[in-house]
Design a protein around this motif. Structure first.
Motif, PDB file in Angstrom:
ATOM      1  N   ASN A 185       0.651  -1.278  -0.115  1.00 11.96           N
ATOM      2  CA  ASN A 185      -0.117  -0.098  -0.016  1.00 11.96           C
ATOM      3  C   ASN A 185       1.026   1.391   0.236  1.00 11.96           C
ATOM      4  O   ASN A 185       0.237   2.319   0.450  1.00 11.96           O
ATOM      5  CB  ASN A 185      -0.841   0.111   1.062  1.00 11.96           C
ATOM      6  N   LYS A 186       1.950   1.278  -0.702  1.00  8.80           N
ATOM      7  CA  LYS A 186       2.896   2.547  -0.764  1.00  8.80           C
ATOM      8  C   LYS A 186       2.144   3.264  -1.840  1.00  8.80           C
ATOM      9  O   LYS A 186       1.718   2.763  -2.917  1.00  8.80           O
ATOM     10  CB  LYS A 186       4.160   2.004  -1.420  1.00  8.80           C
ATOM     11  N   ALA A 187       2.358   4.685  -1.929  1.00  9.16           N
ATOM     12  CA  ALA A 187       1.802   5.458  -2.962  1.00  9.16           C
ATOM     13  C   ALA A 187       2.524   5.127  -4.437  1.00  9.16           C
ATOM     14  O   ALA A 187       2.048   5.228  -5.356  1.00  9.16           O
ATOM     15  CB  ALA A 187       1.923   6.987  -2.575  1.00  9.16           C
ATOM     16  N   GLU A 188       3.750   4.781  -4.160  1.00  8.40           N
ATOM     17  CA  GLU A 188       4.415   4.395  -5.251  1.00  8.40           C
ATOM     18  C   GLU A 188       5.579   3.408  -5.065  1.00  8.40           C
ATOM     19  O   GLU A 188       6.252   3.572  -4.058  1.00  8.40           O
ATOM     20  CB  GLU A 188       5.329   5.537  -6.065  1.00  8.40           C
ATOM     21  N   MET A 189       5.719   2.214  -5.981  1.00  2.33           N
ATOM     22  CA  MET A 189       6.758   1.087  -5.848  1.00  2.33           C
ATOM     23  C   MET A 189       7.309   0.788  -7.202  1.00  2.33           C
ATOM     24  O   MET A 189       6.498   1.060  -8.089  1.00  2.33           O
ATOM     25  CB  MET A 189       6.097   0.105  -4.794  1.00  2.33           C
ATOM     26  N   VAL A 190       8.441   0.309  -6.952  1.00  2.75           N
ATOM     27  CA  VAL A 190       9.021  -0.274  -8.440  1.00  2.75           C
ATOM     28  C   VAL A 190       9.369  -1.770  -8.311  1.00  2.75           C
ATOM     29  O   VAL A 190      10.080  -2.182  -6.937  1.00  2.75           O
ATOM     30  CB  VAL A 190      10.402   0.374  -8.663  1.00  2.75           C
ATOM     31  N   LEU A 191       8.719  -2.592  -8.941  1.00  2.00           N
ATOM     32  CA  LEU A 191       8.685  -3.899  -8.944  1.00  2.00           C
ATOM     33  C   LEU A 191       9.734  -4.441  -9.964  1.00  2.00           C
ATOM     34  O   LEU A 191       9.500  -4.241 -11.426  1.00  2.00           O
ATOM     35  CB  LEU A 191       7.295  -4.581  -9.008  1.00  2.00           C
TER      36      LEU A 191
END
Length: 131
Positions: free
Chosen positions: A39-45
């Motif tokens: 539930n982060k506002a932005e993440m890189v997978l």
């Protein structure tokens, strides 16, 4: 009687092999997916990583040349999608949407969160924006 002894011997050998395999498995416990965000506002997978979002979200393929594969799993897993995202392209998703693959249970369930999995076999990273 001879067949019964053979069956018992086979069962004994099989149970010993199973016990040895479970002991090795306990030593080598590795999470199958690395959880990048919750539930982060932005993440890189990166490929092989996963994140969670409990809102509507957008997935952007950050690669300039490689197609990415993303799996979207809503709720308990009965409601899921597999999508291909072209290089430098984005797809938006609704948290409460229903997949064409979901059964009746998937259509009726209350969905608390969505799991986003970067299933790319190459090196394409996905940026996930939870709105």
């Amino acid at each position: 009687m001879r067949n019964m002894k053979a069956v018992l011997a086979f069962a004994l050998i099989g149970s010993m092999a199973l016990g040895a395999n479970s002991a090795v498995a306990e030593e080598m416990t590795v999470e199958p997916w690395f959880v990048e965000g919750y539930n982060k506002a932005e993440m890189v997978l990166e490929p092989g990583t996963t994140g969670y979002c409990n809102k509507d979200f957008t997935v952007h393929n950050m690669s300039p040349s490689e197609e990415a594969t993303v799996e979207i799993i809503r709720g308990n897993g009965d409601n899921y999608d597999w999508d291909q995202i072209q290089p430098n392209q984005s797809l938006g998703y609704k948290k409460d949407a229903t997949s064409v693959f979901s059964g009746d249970a998937g259509a009726r369930q209350h969905i608390d969160e969505t799991r986003i999995v970067n299933g790319t076999m190459g090196g394409a990273n996905l940026k996930v924006l939870c709105k």
